[in-house]
Design a protein around this motif. Structure first.
Motif, short mmCIF file in Angstrom:
data_model
loop_
_atom_site.label_atom_id
_atom_site.label_comp_id
_atom_site.label_asym_id
_atom_site.label_seq_id
_atom_site.Cartn_x
_atom_site.Cartn_y
_atom_site.Cartn_z
N UNK A 149 0.81 -1.22 0.00
CA UNK A 149 0.00 0.00 0.00
C UNK A 149 0.85 1.27 0.00
N UNK A 150 0.38 2.27 -0.72
CA UNK A 150 0.98 3.60 -0.68
C UNK A 150 2.26 3.77 -1.46
N UNK A 151 2.57 2.84 -2.39
CA UNK A 151 3.83 2.93 -3.14
C UNK A 151 3.57 2.85 -4.65
N UNK A 152 2.54 3.52 -5.11
CA UNK A 152 2.14 3.41 -6.51
C UNK A 152 3.27 3.80 -7.48
N UNK A 197 12.66 4.75 -5.34
CA UNK A 197 12.43 5.30 -4.00
C UNK A 197 11.05 4.91 -3.47
N UNK A 198 11.03 4.37 -2.25
CA UNK A 198 9.78 4.07 -1.53
C UNK A 198 9.51 5.20 -0.53
N UNK A 199 8.27 5.66 -0.51
CA UNK A 199 7.91 6.84 0.27
C UNK A 199 7.49 6.48 1.69
N UNK A 200 7.60 7.47 2.59
CA UNK A 200 7.03 7.32 3.92
C UNK A 200 5.51 7.16 3.78
N UNK A 201 4.91 6.35 4.63
CA UNK A 201 3.49 6.06 4.51
C UNK A 201 2.64 7.25 4.98
#
Length: 381
Positions: free
Chosen positions: A150-153, A310-314
């Motif tokens: 979730x949250x890493x589109x 890059x993976x973002x903070x949730x």
């Protein structure tokens, strides 16, 4: 596939090796593994004729003498026998009357000795067929990834691009190396697991933060055949999804040992050679930008990585969804009475309320799991 050869050198995982050797087992035949052969009693040993597989044996067989119809040697057995057996393996087995030998993941020295002593016409090298990234896997990953991670589109879109490169735009079956970076517990490891699951396999996982000091040199470069090593673990892998977690935390001496692996898909230590063609190598880092990664990895390793993702903070919204997801998954494992107890404890509502104060998915799952257990303890009878 049945191979009509006296000697089969099998490269691949233990489960697949065992399934492969089953094709050659016959009832009422003398089937041995290396451990059984080494543990023969003196009287049993004397019943075995000296014979070299693939060569004429001039000695006649007496009624008391018997043949080893099949000798299998699994990689797990190397650590269970003496160094004298493994260091002189070919001479050791040549004392016995062996019709067929199947050996799993042998050291380079044993492979070379087999080829020197026996006619190569009687030797077959068989490599396990790992699942490959194909168009269907990419379609399935695109379909499932955003509902699982979730949250890493944006990051997952770039992972899909890397998969397309691996499948369609890769030359000479070289590995594709990607670096997933960003905060801990936001979906990097889950990405690798999902890819392996879609292949029907289990990803190869190695924790590179363990490579902090020179005490790990023996594991990386290989010491004795009987001892654990990175190459041995790679040979036993069940998947071509290679996951090197916290890659940036390793000491720099590690990276020079991996240059060839990242360039051509070959890894070699003092004892073993590993073919890593068609692999997807996923490295991870908790750094927030590529500049920091570059400073730690150094230029030679940094520029061997094909894609940085890059993976973002949730976000708060994603954290609330994760509370729902983990709560439902954990409660589903309980019986009806326990479910009612947990429902009345309002654990889900508690964590949705404070979700923005939580750091990552791993923390959310652990907190909810611990709270459920804490509540259930009170109702134990």
């Amino acid at each position: 596939m049945i191979v009509n050869k006296n000697i089969i050198i099998y490269t691949g995982p233990i489960k697949a090796f065992n399934e492969f050797t089953m094709k050659f087992l016959e009832k009422d035949k003398n089937n041995y593994n290396l451990t059984k052969l080494v543990n023969l009693s003196e009287s049993e040993r004397n019943t075995l004729l000296v014979k070299i597989p693939g060569q004429e044996n001039k000695k006649e067989i007496n009624k008391e003498e018997k043949i080893i119809d099949l000798l299998t040697v699994s990689c797990n057995e190397y650590s269970g026998v003496t160094e004298a057996v493994t260091s002189n393996f070919v001479n050791y087995i040549s004392k016995y009357n062996i019709s067929k030998l199947i050996i799993q993941n042998p050291p380079t020295e044993i492979i070379n000795d087999l080829k020197k002593q026996f006619d190569e016409k009687n030797i077959c090298e068989y490599n396990h067929d790992y699942g490959k990234i194909d168009n269907q896997l990419i379609v399935n990953f695109k379909r499932d990834c955003n509902s699982i991670i979730l949250g890493q589109e944006e990051a997952l879109e770039k992972v899909i691009q890397a998969l397309i490169i691996q499948q369609k735009l890769n030359k000479e079956d070289k590995p594709i190396v990607i670096m997933l970076y960003g905060p801990s517990g936001v979906g990097k490891t889950e990405t690798g697991r999902l890819l392996a699951k879609l292949l029907g396999e289990e990803m190869f996982y190695s924790q590179f933060s363990m490579f902090q000091n020179e005490g790990r040199l023996n594991y990386l470069y290989g010491n004795k055949i009987q001892e654990p090593s990175f190459a041995k673990d790679l040979l036993k892998r069940t998947s071509n999804i290679i996951f090197l977690d916290e890659f940036d935390k390793a000491n720099r001496f590690v990276y020079s040992a991996l240059y060839q692996m990242f360039d051509t898909g070959e890894f070699e230590d003092n004892n073993f050679h590993v073919n890593l063609k068609n692999t997807l190598i996923i490295c991870t880092s908790n750094y927030k930008n590529q500049k920091k990664i570059y400073e730690h990895l150094g230029e030679p390793m940094f520029f061997r990585i094909n894609c940085f993702i890059k993976y973002q903070q949730l976000s708060k919204q994603v954290k609330e969804k994760l509370v729902e997801k983990y709560y439902n998954n954990l409660v589903e494992k309980l019986n009806s009475d326990e479910k009612q107890i947990i429902k009345e404890a309002k654990i889900k509502e508690k964590y949705i309320k404070v979700s923005n104060e939580l750091d990552n998915a791993r923390q959310i799952e652990n907190f909810i799991r611990n709270d459920i257990a804490k509540v259930l303890v009170k109702y134990l009878k």
